[in-house]
Design an enzyme around this catalytic site. Sequence first.
Site, mmCIF file in Angstrom:
data_model
loop_
_atom_site.group_PDB
_atom_site.id
_atom_site.type_symbol
_atom_site.label_atom_id
_atom_site.label_comp_id
_atom_site.label_asym_id
_atom_site.label_seq_id
_atom_site.Cartn_x
_atom_site.Cartn_y
_atom_site.Cartn_z
ATOM 1 N N ASP A 90 0.819 -1.216 0.000
ATOM 2 C CA ASP A 90 0.000 0.000 0.000
ATOM 3 C C ASP A 90 0.849 1.261 0.000
ATOM 4 O OD1 ASP A 90 0.760 -0.771 2.660
ATOM 5 O OD2 ASP A 90 -0.620 0.723 3.452
ATOM 6 N N GLU A 152 0.020 -1.422 5.616
ATOM 7 C CA GLU A 152 1.121 -1.074 6.533
ATOM 8 C C GLU A 152 1.026 0.373 6.969
ATOM 9 O OE1 GLU A 152 4.985 0.442 7.873
ATOM 10 O OE2 GLU A 152 3.817 1.087 6.123
#
Length: 381
Positions: A90, A152
């Site tokens: 991400d 994350e």
Amino acid sequence: MAESIRKEWIQTERLVREFGELVSIDSESFHERAMADRLRGKLEELGAQEIEEDGSAALTGSDAGNLTAYIPGVGERAAQEPLLFSAHMDTVSPGVGKKAVRQPDGRITSYGSTVLGADDLAGVCAILEALRVLRERNIAHRPVELLFATAEEAYVRGSKAFDYSKLRAKEAYVLDISGPVGAASLQEPTLLSFRIEMEGRAAHAGFAPETGIHAIAMAAKLIDKVPQGRVGDDTTVNIGTIRGGEGTNIVPPLVVMEGEIRSYADEKARRMQERIRQLAIETAGEYGGVCRYTSQEHLRAYRVEESEPVVQRFLSVCGQAGIPASLTKTFGGSDNNSFLAHGLRGIVLSCGMYGPHTTAEYTTVRDLELAAQIVAGLITA
């Protein structure tokens, strides 16, 4: 000793092209579906085994799960214990419509209206290129496990939801800090967030203010009591948001405050959390109001010693490659916090990103090359 991985074995144009390809995929936190699908295809092309997407999406709210894979060892090193390599899928926002631009000086930037996504696609690409080089040259290496995590950037939600019983590895390398390649973080903090609701009682501010309980006054008194900023060599506290009140002619009945505590010492973070909770209850009591306090652990502190094999292997590989190594610590956090909490010994490596979480983010061609070279060296160690 590690196999000496020569820099010229890294296919620079392929590496830069793949970086640009992955950057062009929108993958803001909780929207990693397209990235996970693309990486699955790349892992299949690499001959990876046991490619799996876990069911963590049901827990994180993402549209994809964590992606894992296994690369068998080759040659005389095939029987060694596997190492885990990890990078997250991400990006932060603004991350929709990203495009990598290669500058004449070797930097790779975005167009300026979005982040670049080197955090953490530089890490992803370093891992993929390293595996390709080893496969193309049939270099003996130990088994490798891969974990490409979701979310994350949202307090490591993906890796927190991962089932660690699936892993064989006991040591990990996470490619996810900024700065020149060769840097490694051995320590990250505990991070606790908290929410405080100070409930008073509404009243007309002009006709009967004495019948009300002023929630903003309670909040102001509490903020004055709570230590803020750097409250020690290894601990910080911040009340970052406050909202409340209903109108200038109403004694405010409710204020909500949110903040965080970070510390390299987990016990200090928890003591500070309890101190703030007690101060909030005490302050509400002074005014005759009510306090509701909630908190959440996002990261748990860890420290890896320089003498540990996971660090010494990294230093040896950097030395053989002629890459200056530096050991540091960071007050941020990463998926490595999750790994250490589940018994792995790991460190976080720079993958050559600069200015992350800004539209001025960039990496360099040289950093991408060196990151791939280090990963390949670690796999052959």
